[in-house]
Scaffold this active site. Structure first.
Site, PDB file in Angstrom:
ATOM      1  N   HIS A 286       0.967  -1.273  -0.062  1.00  0.00           N
ATOM      2  CA  HIS A 286       0.058   0.107   0.015  1.00  0.00           C
ATOM      3  C   HIS A 286       0.740   1.419  -0.028  1.00  0.00           C
ATOM      4  O   HIS A 286       0.320   2.356  -0.248  1.00  0.00           O
ATOM      5  CB  HIS A 286      -0.833   0.028   1.189  1.00  0.00           C
ATOM      6  CG  HIS A 286      -2.022  -0.982   0.997  1.00  0.00           C
ATOM      7  ND1 HIS A 286      -1.790  -2.288   1.628  1.00  0.00           N
ATOM      8  CD2 HIS A 286      -3.248  -1.034   0.684  1.00  0.00           C
ATOM      9  CE1 HIS A 286      -2.744  -2.954   1.581  1.00  0.00           C
ATOM     10  NE2 HIS A 286      -3.871  -2.115   1.134  1.00  0.00           N
TER      11      HIS A 286
ATOM     12  N   ASP B 107      -4.620  -6.408  -7.903  1.00  0.00           N
ATOM     13  CA  ASP B 107      -4.811  -5.379  -6.923  1.00  0.00           C
ATOM     14  C   ASP B 107      -5.054  -3.878  -7.060  1.00  0.00           C
ATOM     15  O   ASP B 107      -4.572  -3.387  -8.246  1.00  0.00           O
ATOM     16  CB  ASP B 107      -3.694  -5.893  -5.721  1.00  0.00           C
ATOM     17  CG  ASP B 107      -4.081  -5.696  -4.434  1.00  0.00           C
ATOM     18  OD1 ASP B 107      -5.253  -5.108  -4.108  1.00  0.00           O
ATOM     19  OD2 ASP B 107      -3.173  -6.058  -3.517  1.00  0.00           O
TER      20      ASP B 107
END
Length: 423
Positions: free
Chosen positions: A248, A320
């Site tokens: 992230h 993702d």
């Protein structure tokens, strides 16, 4: 007449009778094999044979789609807040996006969440193809359910029981939570192997630290989700369990070769493929010994060569979230999206920021218009997407209410049946 003459005449007569019988049978057989007018010969080997061509309705449907509609099916996006807004409407009406993912920022309470989902479905009435409506409902700390719902145990606690039946029950409850809201996709379960104690992004989201345990419990959880009529997306291929960098924030690097992956990280994914997995999510991790240039989410070596060819997987592949730091801090998001489709993925996931969502859609469309992405590559992915939507008979049906009490009762019973899950 002498006896000798009579005998000769008898033999001749018998020969004539036998010849007549043989000739009659021959004629009858020819008549049987002679086709009637307008018919093809039955047993006649010289008769021409015509096979009716098999028509694939999905391919016909794809041929009738515009390029904009096709590209839309290859992108899933996020929503800005608690309600549908002009951006979301534009993504549906102008860009024909294939689906939406809800995050915690989109969930206030049960009624609000249900209203948002119904509004997305209603707006999609302008399109012929229903939406994927997804979320990450893993249990434990990764849950998108409103606060009215009781918390499910983490995957690590479930895996610690080393019980396939428990994994199946966990998946069934997670699937029912998703189903109650009229959603159809769950980005779960996690099939990463928690082999690095410093790995904070995975941690207790994994079922355990061995391929055998993760396979045993994780595949059962996948089946439980599917049994509720929910598409299960396993993650994060080829394995995010031994990273210390959170994707992230930055781009994790894993210095394993293919032999190590085959014997460890890829084992649960191979097991999922053998058990009819619906979709596989790609990780944003760099494996320089396999592909020194691109992370798994747009690496041809990992997607086409390993996942598609070596592991014989022909289902849906989804990235993702492309707005994660691993991508936006190192690459152009639009270029990365195009590379991902070229490398063999089917859906690009863009969870945040309308400008980034629009940039991805425009970049893929431009690449398709100019031939940078060949038309058959686009059609191949659209086919997989539509085939999965058809398999689960997706429809943008409105949902009136959610049985919070019923689901909470199931969760309470789970803890009663397995007291070790409490903690």
């Amino acid at each position: 007449m002498c006896k000798k003459t009579i005998a000769i005449l008898g033999i001749v007569s018998l020969a004539l009778v036998l010849g007549f019988v043989f000739l009659s049978q021959r004629i009858n057989l020819q008549d049987f094999n002679t086709p009637m007018p307008g018919q093809q010969g039955g047993n006649n080997p010289t008769a021409p044979s015509e096979e009716t061509p098999v028509i694939d309705p999905l391919k016909e449907r794809i041929q009738a789609m515009t390029l904009e509609e096709k590209v839309g099916q290859l992108v899933m996006v996020g929503v800005d807040g608690y309600e549908i807004n002009a951006n979301a409407q534009q993504l549906i009406q102008n860009y024909h996006v294939g689906g939406f993912v809800l995050l915690k920022k989109n969930v206030n309470d049960t009624q609000q969440m249900l209203k948002l989902l119904n509004a997305l479905k209603d707006t999609n009435g302008v399109n012929k193809i229903p939406l994927f409506l997804a979320l990450d409902e893993e249990g434990g700390r990764v849950s998108r359910m409103p606060s009215e719902f009781k918390k499910m145990p983490s995957s690590l606690r479930v895996g610690a029981q080393n019980n396939g039946a428990l994994g199946k029950r966990m998946g069934e409850i997670l699937g029912r939570e998703v189903k109650e809201f009229g959603m159809n996709v769950n980005f779960a379960p996690v099939l990463d192997i928690f082999s690095n104690p410093k790995n904070t992004v995975i941690g207790d989201r994994a079922f355990g630290n061995t391929p055998e345990l993760v396979s045993k419990v994780g595949i059962q959880a996948m089946g439980g989700i599917q049994d509720q009529g929910i598409i299960s997306v396993v993650k994060h291929f080829p394995g995010h369990g031994d990273t210390s960098v959170d994707s992230h924030v930055g781009l994790p690097r894993v210095d394993y070769d293919l032999e190590r992956l085959r014997n460890f990280e890829l084992v649960p994914f191979a097991e999922a493929i053998a058990n009819d997995v619906d979709a596989i999510m790609l990780a944003h991790i760099l494996l320089p010994k396999i592909d020194p240039d691109y992370p798994a989410s747009f690496s041809e070596a990992l997607i086409s060569d390993i996942l598609r060819k070596e592991m014989s997987y022909d289902g849906v592949v989804i990235t993702d979230d492309m707005t994660m730091g691993a991508i936006v801090e190192n690459y152009s998001i639009g270029e990365a999206a195009v590379k991902s489709i070229l490398a063999g993925s089917d859906i690009v996931l863009v969870c945040h920021d309308f400008a980034k969502e629009e940039a991805v859609l425009k970049e893929i469309l431009h690449a398709a218009e100019t031939g940078k992405i060949p038309s058959d590559r686009i059609d191949e992915s659209v086919y997989r997407v539509l085939k999965l939507k058809e398999k689960y008979a997706l429809a943008d049906r409105q949902i009136d209410s959610v049985d919070v009490q019923g689901i909470n009762a199931e969760i309470e019973q789970l803890y009663k049946n397995y007291p070790a899950l409490k903690g």
